[in-house]
Design a protein around this motif. Structure first.
Motif, mmCIF file in Angstrom:
data_model
loop_
_atom_site.group_PDB
_atom_site.id
_atom_site.type_symbol
_atom_site.label_atom_id
_atom_site.label_comp_id
_atom_site.label_asym_id
_atom_site.label_seq_id
_atom_site.Cartn_x
_atom_site.Cartn_y
_atom_site.Cartn_z
ATOM 1 N N PHE A 147 0.963 -1.312 0.105
ATOM 2 C CA PHE A 147 -0.045 -0.010 0.114
ATOM 3 C C PHE A 147 0.891 1.416 -0.065
ATOM 4 O O PHE A 147 0.750 2.185 -0.938
ATOM 5 C CB PHE A 147 -0.734 -0.128 1.217
ATOM 6 N N LYS A 148 1.945 1.222 0.826
ATOM 7 C CA LYS A 148 2.830 2.257 0.964
ATOM 8 C C LYS A 148 3.405 2.449 -0.120
ATOM 9 O O LYS A 148 3.661 3.697 -0.771
ATOM 10 C CB LYS A 148 3.583 2.226 2.325
ATOM 11 N N GLU A 149 4.052 1.505 -0.982
ATOM 12 C CA GLU A 149 4.797 1.569 -2.098
ATOM 13 C C GLU A 149 3.997 2.169 -3.149
ATOM 14 O O GLU A 149 4.250 3.044 -4.059
ATOM 15 C CB GLU A 149 5.279 0.312 -2.452
ATOM 16 N N ASP A 150 2.682 1.807 -3.267
ATOM 17 C CA ASP A 150 1.794 2.257 -4.493
ATOM 18 C C ASP A 150 1.376 3.626 -4.344
ATOM 19 O O ASP A 150 1.371 4.496 -5.210
ATOM 20 C CB ASP A 150 0.371 1.543 -4.369
ATOM 21 N N ILE A 151 1.261 4.177 -3.012
ATOM 22 C CA ILE A 151 0.890 5.648 -2.955
ATOM 23 C C ILE A 151 2.253 6.485 -3.128
ATOM 24 O O ILE A 151 2.263 7.440 -3.727
ATOM 25 C CB ILE A 151 0.372 5.835 -1.335
ATOM 26 N N ASN A 152 3.471 5.785 -2.638
ATOM 27 C CA ASN A 152 4.501 6.669 -2.771
ATOM 28 C C ASN A 152 4.769 7.967 -2.490
ATOM 29 O O ASN A 152 4.966 8.943 -3.346
ATOM 30 C CB ASN A 152 4.979 6.252 -4.320
ATOM 31 N N ASN A 153 4.512 8.235 -1.332
ATOM 32 C CA ASN A 153 4.772 9.625 -0.689
ATOM 33 C C ASN A 153 5.270 9.443 0.691
ATOM 34 O O ASN A 153 4.627 8.835 1.472
ATOM 35 C CB ASN A 153 3.271 10.260 -0.882
ATOM 36 N N PRO A 154 6.134 10.385 0.825
ATOM 37 C CA PRO A 154 6.797 10.415 2.046
ATOM 38 C C PRO A 154 5.952 10.732 3.313
ATOM 39 O O PRO A 154 5.976 10.092 4.717
ATOM 40 C CB PRO A 154 8.132 11.090 1.937
ATOM 41 N N LYS A 155 4.942 11.583 2.962
ATOM 42 C CA LYS A 155 4.006 11.802 4.098
ATOM 43 C C LYS A 155 2.894 10.784 4.373
ATOM 44 O O LYS A 155 2.177 10.970 5.407
ATOM 45 C CB LYS A 155 3.207 13.106 3.674
ATOM 46 N N PHE A 156 3.027 9.664 3.638
ATOM 47 C CA PHE A 156 1.910 8.562 3.814
ATOM 48 C C PHE A 156 2.188 7.445 4.785
ATOM 49 O O PHE A 156 3.593 6.996 4.551
ATOM 50 C CB PHE A 156 1.334 8.124 2.482
#
Length: 231
Positions: free
Chosen positions: A120-129
């Protein structure tokens, strides 16, 4: 976009939490946020949009497909007034298009949820997430301490049955995820009158965040991450 946040203290950390429904929204507002505020972290729950409407308000609530959630999260991440965006979605019943759902390997529930959160984190790919998936769903919290359920369902035999179920597992988070044995299925089979938005947050507010953290290690990791934002 999310709700406008009131700015009180300049050192306050502001976080959006994408949630599935009103129960999770109430839990964030009434239970989690008061605890986090003592550490100068302010969380605002944002209900998922289930349908975009050209005129009038959008329909909200329910994670029916991943792309819907992804769009909401990406929009929240564009808001520069918040320092982080996270989620509070149930692991049980995630849609089939969720990242990693088709490749998740056999393992214990902690390995499985960590894998999906990573994808999930890889797909969103944003350091704030920073994603969080609740093992296995919100009702697992009710097994931490069933006593507050007595105010709604004063039935010793059934309350004792909740304790019996709890004793079969190492932690409430491990209560399994099938159509028959997921936490909510067990609660509703014992208490047909159980209404998640009404009874869930009220009972869990009496259990308390620290007790939830003590018995639910995955939840504790998430709360510790949130607390870390304020240090």
């Amino acid at each position: 976009m999310g709700k406008e946040l009131a700015r009180g203290q300049t050192c306050m950390i502001y976080v959006y939490v994408s949630v599935e429904g009103q129960t999770e929204e109430t839990f964030i507002n009434k239970v989690l946020n008061p605890y986090l505020l003592t550490y100068e972290v302010y969380t605002t729950p944002i209900l998922l949009k289930t349908k975009k409407v050209l005129s009038g308000p959008d329909f909200r609530g329910g994670l029916t497909n991943y792309e819907q959630a992804k769009r909401d999260i990406q929009n929240l991440l564009k808001d520069h007034s918040v320092q982080a965006v996270t989620t509070f979605y149930d692991f049980y019943g995630l849609p089939n298009d969720f990242p990693g759902k088709d490749s998740i390997s056999i393992g214990n529930c902690y390995e499985r949820v960590t894998y999906l959160e990573g994808r999930f984190k890889e797909d969103i790919n944003n350091p704030k997430f920073f994603p969080y998936l609740q093992l296995h769903e919100f009702e697992a919290f009710l097994f931490v301490n069933p006593e507050p359920l007595r105010k709604f369902f004063n039935d010793d035999q059934k309350i004792n049955r909740v304790y019996e179920i709890k004793r079969k597992f190492n932690t409430p988070e491990e209560i399994n995820d099938s159509t028959e044995t997921a936490p909510s299925k067990r609660i509703r089979s014992l208490f047909p009158g159980y209404q998640k938005p009404l009874h869930g947050p009220q009972a869990i507010s009496e259990v308390g965040i620290e007790n939830l953290m003590h018995e639910c290690s995955h939840f504790r990791s998430w709360v510790e991450w949130l607390l870390g934002l304020g240090t």
